[in-house]
Design a protein around this motif. Structure first.
Motif, PDB file in Angstrom:
ATOM      1  N   TYR A 238       0.927  -1.206   0.055  1.00 34.51           N
ATOM      2  CA  TYR A 238       0.156  -0.133   0.016  1.00 34.51           C
ATOM      3  C   TYR A 238       0.971   1.580   0.128  1.00 34.51           C
ATOM      4  O   TYR A 238       1.929   1.355   0.890  1.00 34.51           O
ATOM      5  CB  TYR A 238      -0.862   0.094   1.253  1.00 34.51           C
ATOM      6  CG  TYR A 238      -1.805   1.222   1.439  1.00 34.51           C
ATOM      7  CD1 TYR A 238      -2.954   1.630   0.559  1.00 34.51           C
ATOM      8  CD2 TYR A 238      -1.451   2.053   2.530  1.00 34.51           C
ATOM      9  CE1 TYR A 238      -3.507   2.654   0.810  1.00 34.51           C
ATOM     10  CE2 TYR A 238      -2.163   3.217   2.870  1.00 34.51           C
ATOM     11  CZ  TYR A 238      -3.080   3.668   1.907  1.00 34.51           C
ATOM     12  OH  TYR A 238      -4.004   4.511   2.249  1.00 34.51           O
ATOM     13  N   MET A 239       0.849   2.225  -0.926  1.00 34.83           N
ATOM     14  CA  MET A 239       1.456   3.558  -1.111  1.00 34.83           C
ATOM     15  C   MET A 239       2.964   3.359  -1.011  1.00 34.83           C
ATOM     16  O   MET A 239       3.620   3.846  -0.290  1.00 34.83           O
ATOM     17  CB  MET A 239       1.018   4.515   0.046  1.00 34.83           C
ATOM     18  CG  MET A 239      -0.580   4.982   0.076  1.00 34.83           C
ATOM     19  SD  MET A 239      -1.197   5.473  -1.412  1.00 34.83           S
ATOM     20  CE  MET A 239      -0.583   7.099  -1.396  1.00 34.83           C
ATOM     21  N   LYS A 240       3.508   2.463  -1.717  1.00 33.58           N
ATOM     22  CA  LYS A 240       4.806   2.188  -1.698  1.00 33.58           C
ATOM     23  C   LYS A 240       5.820   3.360  -2.208  1.00 33.58           C
ATOM     24  O   LYS A 240       6.930   3.332  -1.686  1.00 33.58           O
ATOM     25  CB  LYS A 240       4.979   1.210  -2.884  1.00 33.58           C
ATOM     26  CG  LYS A 240       4.904   1.445  -4.037  1.00 33.58           C
ATOM     27  CD  LYS A 240       5.420   0.316  -5.098  1.00 33.58           C
ATOM     28  CE  LYS A 240       5.481   0.770  -6.595  1.00 33.58           C
ATOM     29  NZ  LYS A 240       6.175   0.323  -7.781  1.00 33.58           N
ATOM     30  N   GLN A 241       5.032   4.320  -2.727  1.00 35.65           N
ATOM     31  CA  GLN A 241       5.879   5.361  -3.204  1.00 35.65           C
ATOM     32  C   GLN A 241       6.424   6.067  -1.893  1.00 35.65           C
ATOM     33  O   GLN A 241       7.731   6.583  -1.757  1.00 35.65           O
ATOM     34  CB  GLN A 241       4.932   6.375  -4.111  1.00 35.65           C
ATOM     35  CG  GLN A 241       5.917   7.363  -4.969  1.00 35.65           C
ATOM     36  CD  GLN A 241       6.874   6.690  -5.995  1.00 35.65           C
ATOM     37  OE1 GLN A 241       6.481   5.775  -6.342  1.00 35.65           O
ATOM     38  NE2 GLN A 241       8.302   7.076  -5.705  1.00 35.65           N
ATOM     39  N   ASP A 242       5.631   6.196  -0.905  1.00 32.15           N
ATOM     40  CA  ASP A 242       6.060   6.791   0.256  1.00 32.15           C
ATOM     41  C   ASP A 242       7.114   6.113   0.921  1.00 32.15           C
ATOM     42  O   ASP A 242       8.087   6.887   1.279  1.00 32.15           O
ATOM     43  CB  ASP A 242       4.968   6.654   1.405  1.00 32.15           C
ATOM     44  CG  ASP A 242       3.673   7.620   1.100  1.00 32.15           C
ATOM     45  OD1 ASP A 242       4.072   8.762   0.657  1.00 32.15           O
ATOM     46  OD2 ASP A 242       2.556   7.313   1.696  1.00 32.15           O
ATOM     47  N   TYR A 243       7.147   4.874   0.891  1.00 33.21           N
ATOM     48  CA  TYR A 243       8.678   4.264   1.439  1.00 33.21           C
ATOM     49  C   TYR A 243       9.437   4.299   0.311  1.00 33.21           C
ATOM     50  O   TYR A 243      11.064   4.462   0.972  1.00 33.21           O
ATOM     51  CB  TYR A 243       8.166   2.549   1.726  1.00 33.21           C
ATOM     52  CG  TYR A 243       7.444   2.258   2.949  1.00 33.21           C
ATOM     53  CD1 TYR A 243       8.101   2.801   3.994  1.00 33.21           C
ATOM     54  CD2 TYR A 243       6.214   1.970   2.829  1.00 33.21           C
ATOM     55  CE1 TYR A 243       7.175   2.469   5.293  1.00 33.21           C
ATOM     56  CE2 TYR A 243       5.415   1.597   4.128  1.00 33.21           C
ATOM     57  CZ  TYR A 243       6.121   1.825   5.342  1.00 33.21           C
ATOM     58  OH  TYR A 243       5.258   1.794   6.495  1.00 33.21           O
ATOM     59  N   GLU A 244       9.472   4.250  -1.029  1.00 32.79           N
ATOM     60  CA  GLU A 244      10.683   4.471  -1.794  1.00 32.79           C
ATOM     61  C   GLU A 244      11.192   5.877  -1.746  1.00 32.79           C
ATOM     62  O   GLU A 244      12.450   5.835  -1.589  1.00 32.79           O
ATOM     63  CB  GLU A 244      10.003   4.130  -3.281  1.00 32.79           C
ATOM     64  CG  GLU A 244       9.867   2.778  -3.483  1.00 32.79           C
ATOM     65  CD  GLU A 244       9.051   2.272  -4.721  1.00 32.79           C
ATOM     66  OE1 GLU A 244       8.865   3.182  -5.453  1.00 32.79           O
ATOM     67  OE2 GLU A 244       9.058   1.246  -4.968  1.00 32.79           O
ATOM     68  N   ASN A 245      10.407   6.791  -1.332  1.00 34.50           N
ATOM     69  CA  ASN A 245      11.108   8.255  -1.008  1.00 34.50           C
ATOM     70  C   ASN A 245      11.723   8.295   0.251  1.00 34.50           C
ATOM     71  O   ASN A 245      12.806   8.818   0.156  1.00 34.50           O
ATOM     72  CB  ASN A 245       9.814   9.170  -1.207  1.00 34.50           C
ATOM     73  CG  ASN A 245       9.130   9.436  -2.501  1.00 34.50           C
ATOM     74  OD1 ASN A 245       9.788   9.188  -3.734  1.00 34.50           O
ATOM     75  ND2 ASN A 245       7.817   9.928  -2.643  1.00 34.50           N
TER      76      ASN A 245
ATOM     77  N   PHE B 200      11.411  -3.601  -1.496  1.00 35.34           N
ATOM     78  CA  PHE B 200      10.931  -4.740  -2.530  1.00 35.34           C
ATOM     79  C   PHE B 200       9.448  -4.735  -2.535  1.00 35.34           C
ATOM     80  O   PHE B 200       8.759  -4.439  -1.165  1.00 35.34           O
ATOM     81  CB  PHE B 200      11.410  -6.152  -2.221  1.00 35.34           C
ATOM     82  CG  PHE B 200      11.086  -6.786  -0.811  1.00 35.34           C
ATOM     83  CD1 PHE B 200      11.880  -6.162   0.318  1.00 35.34           C
ATOM     84  CD2 PHE B 200      10.034  -7.617  -0.702  1.00 35.34           C
ATOM     85  CE1 PHE B 200      11.452  -6.941   1.453  1.00 35.34           C
ATOM     86  CE2 PHE B 200       9.582  -8.234   0.770  1.00 35.34           C
ATOM     87  CZ  PHE B 200      10.234  -7.650   1.753  1.00 35.34           C
ATOM     88  N   HIS B 201       8.803  -4.632  -3.444  1.00 38.79           N
ATOM     89  CA  HIS B 201       7.334  -4.603  -3.751  1.00 38.79           C
ATOM     90  C   HIS B 201       6.460  -5.932  -3.762  1.00 38.79           C
ATOM     91  O   HIS B 201       6.875  -6.822  -4.443  1.00 38.79           O
ATOM     92  CB  HIS B 201       6.921  -3.855  -4.833  1.00 38.79           C
ATOM     93  CG  HIS B 201       5.382  -3.482  -4.677  1.00 38.79           C
ATOM     94  ND1 HIS B 201       5.069  -2.876  -3.751  1.00 38.79           N
ATOM     95  CD2 HIS B 201       4.699  -3.351  -5.764  1.00 38.79           C
ATOM     96  CE1 HIS B 201       3.858  -2.287  -4.186  1.00 38.79           C
ATOM     97  NE2 HIS B 201       3.404  -2.589  -5.342  1.00 38.79           N
ATOM     98  N   ASN B 202       5.528  -6.064  -2.817  1.00 37.46           N
ATOM     99  CA  ASN B 202       4.508  -6.988  -3.178  1.00 37.46           C
ATOM    100  C   ASN B 202       3.266  -6.724  -4.049  1.00 37.46           C
ATOM    101  O   ASN B 202       2.390  -5.627  -3.582  1.00 37.46           O
ATOM    102  CB  ASN B 202       3.867  -7.347  -1.883  1.00 37.46           C
ATOM    103  CG  ASN B 202       2.812  -8.592  -1.940  1.00 37.46           C
ATOM    104  OD1 ASN B 202       2.416  -8.952  -2.850  1.00 37.46           O
ATOM    105  ND2 ASN B 202       2.290  -9.143  -0.791  1.00 37.46           N
TER     106      ASN B 202
END
Ligand SMILES: *Cc1c(COP(=O)(O)O)cnc(C)c1O
Length: 618
Positions: A57-64, A75-77
């Protein structure tokens, strides 16, 4: 040496979405820092150099966020919407090549959690705690060697509950590979398996131990209730524990207060100098007042008025401030503290009647009511000690409260040595005024006492002409609600310690605290009985907080010498306070456990053996 960690952070966090907004749970802020970052800093400090962050959920937040830390790799599920945490972890099957720590993204924990897990010799180890009662817990069943058998959120799924899952686990590479193989059969039909179930399945063939840490301070954040507990209790306590610079020599105080305190309470007094008239300090006192009220009643109906002074100040404040001069107060006297209330009434010239009752026998409720009914002057107030610290006799507040209600009597309670251990409900028990202090079961420092007062009743006392200045209850109340200040200089550092002690009381919970005290008491009683000693008050009316022990009859016995022997060994005992019986007293309050009581009993045994062996210098 483990240097890799995996954080499972793919979840939707739907039960706390209102607070997180369109962000994952890990971005909830405590003191302006995301909880995921607090966790990551602890991992880095513990020697971790590589962190895999499982996103969904909202992976962009973690990537930033990961751009800030070269140690982090996301790593993305892809199927986070329709799969569980096990499937997120499974994505790392071919990526991870070492042993690692596995964490949930919403766990708030103290540093020692990681240290304990890393130092544990078992290759696979689940960190666990005692039961927190926080709601939504995962319970753990283990065998007699503390190896994992089963985990579930439903108590009824388990044969026996050993501990509660924290959400931090150590896994070997080999076991992780086994785990991945093991769960593949589920994935062919269902991806929603969570990692806890993966662990349980794997434990059928691999050894996974459960490391239970009873005193661990931690929480997870699934909903609003968790969050408010995290912010108001758990995080402040973790911070305080991690800031203790060096441990203080520990003495076990078995006197009835001041009690043994935690180092966090001791160090809470070390603060920058502050003028107590500053708003910032007013807020500390407001917090203390409100939280003390909440320990026994509702802040809408009751209020807590603070005084600088020992416990007697609070009792004196009530008696001197709330009793109208033409009306009568009935004081129940079955020990030294009941007698002290009579003394106060006498000094202030109150119109008081005394109901005397034996210090070692339960109060006769029926007789008490007859005395009230037969009184030539109407009894308008009744004052009673809850736990008579003289003997440990517990007076039945609920029954006395019911009588007061029936006869429209204002009830005053000295709950000094019961408050914050024995549960009290001021409303249900019909208590109008209750006195207690910081240094007994609250496990704070001496110097602050307080009155919990029914607001409607208190408001009526404004008409009474003050009999004193410093201790006038209504003036102290009125001034505090207008200024958030005490009228006269408060014990500043003692109040900071009290704030910390309240946080720790809320963390433990009053029921659990009384359970801990009771366990120490049972240990004490078993011990003295084994050594041939007896105690005074029958069990059915005993507070289990302080015990009057009948002194041994032996020519070599001497209380002062016995006291000194214990004192040299880090224990403090207390003399008796009864005219007719020779007793000494042992309290089991404060930051002590039944283990301390076992050590006390062992010392008592060796002392008794010495005097029996003819050593009159003992
Ligand atoms: C401790 C205690 C008090 C207050 O004693 P101080 O020495 O003034 O703190 C009052 N009543 C009871 C029942 C107590 O145990």
């Amino acid at each position: 040496m483990i240097n890799t960690a995996v954080i499972l952070a793919a979840g939707l966090g739907s039960r706390i979405r209102e607070r997180t907004g369109e962000h994952p749970k890990g971005f909830l802020l405590i003191e302006d820092e995301p909880i995921i970052e607090i966790s990551i800093q602890k991992l880095l400090e513990a020697g971790v150099t590589k962190i895999y962050l499982g996103t969904g959920y909202m992976k962009q937040d973690y990537e930033n966020f990961a751009l800030k830390y070269p140690q982090i790799e996301c790593f993305h599920n892809e199927k986070f919407n329709s799969s569980g945490s096990m499937y997120t972890l499974y994505q790392l099957k071919d990526v991870i090549k070492t042993d690692f720590l596995l964490l949930e993204s919403d766990v708030i924990y103290e540093k020692s959690a990681l240290k304990d897990l890393l130092e544990c010799e078992d290759a696979n180890c689940i960190l666990a705690s005692g039961l927190t009662g926080s709601g939504d817990e995962v319970f753990i069943e283990a065998d007699e060697h503390h190896q994992l058998l089963h985990m579930s959120k439903k108590r009824e799924d388990l044969n026996d509950i050993y501990a509660e899952l924290v959400g931090i686990t150590k896994l070997s590479w080999k076991t992780f590979q086994q785990m991945c193989l093991c769960v593949e059969k589920f994935f062919s039909t269902d991806l929603t398996l969570d990692y806890e179930h993966g662990l349980v399945e794997t434990a059928k063939t691999e050894k996974i131990s459960v490391l239970k840490r009873n005193n661990l301070v931690w929480c997870e954040v699934d909903d609003e209730q968790h969050w408010s507990r995290a912010v108001s209790i758990v995080y402040p306590l973790i911070k305080a524990r991690e800031q203790v610079p060096t441990l203080v020599k520990r003495n076990v105080l078995l006197n009835p207060g001041p009690a043994t305190t935690t180092d966090t309470v001791k160090y809470a007094q070390v603060v920058p100098d502050i003028c107590p008239r500053e708003t910032e300090f007013g807020e500390v006192m407001e917090y203390i007042s409100k939280e003390l009220t909440k320990l026994a009643g509702h802040p809408e109906e009751y209020t807590t008025i603070l005084f600088g002074g020992s416990g007697t100040a609070a009792v004196e404040s009530i008696l001197s401030s709330v009793v109208e001069s033409e009306k009568a107060v009935l004081i129940i006297n079955n020990g030294a503290y009941g007698k002290r209330m009579c003394q106060i009434a006498e000094i202030y010239g109150l119109h008081y009647l005394v109901y005397e009752s034996a210090p070692d026998q339960p109060l006769d409720i029926q007789e008490l009511e007859e005395v009230i009914e037969a009184s030539s002057q109407k009894v308008a107030y009744l004052a009673i000690v809850h736990n008579e610290t003289t003997t440990g006799l517990l007076n039945p507040l609920e029954a006395v409260g019911a009588i007061c209600k029936k006869h429209r009597i204002t009830m005053i309670v000295d709950a000094m040595s019961s408050f914050a251990a024995i549960p009290i409900d001021v409303n249900q028990m019909n208590i109008s005024y209750l006195a207690a202090s910081a240094n007994k079961n609250l496990q704070g420092m001496a110097g602050v006492s307080f009155v919990i007062a029914n607001k409607v009743q208190l408001e009526k006392t404004r008409e009474i002409k003050p009999r004193n200045l410093y201790l006038n209850l209504y003036e102290q109340y009125l001034s505090f609600i207008h200024t958030k200040q005490m009228r006269f200089t408060p014990p500043v550092q003692t109040l900071y310690a009290l704030k910390q002690a309240i946080i720790e009381t809320k963390w433990e919970g009053i029921h659990n605290r009384y359970e801990r005290y009771s366990k120490s008491w049972e240990t004490l009683i078993e011990g003295i009985n084994r050594l041939g000693l007896d105690y005074l008050v029958p069990k059915n009316c005993h507070s289990k907080i302080i015990t009057s022990i009948i002194e041994p009859v032996h020519p070599n016995y001497n209380f002062n010498k016995m006291h000194d022997f214990f004192y040299e060994n880090g224990f403090t005992i207390y003399p008796g306070k009864l005219d007719k019986q020779s007793t000494f007293r042992v309290a089991n309050i404060g930051n002590i456990t039944s283990k301390d009581m076992e050590r006390f009993i062992a010392l008592l045994e060796s002392y008794l053996n010495r005097i029996k062996g003819g050593d009159s210098n003992s």
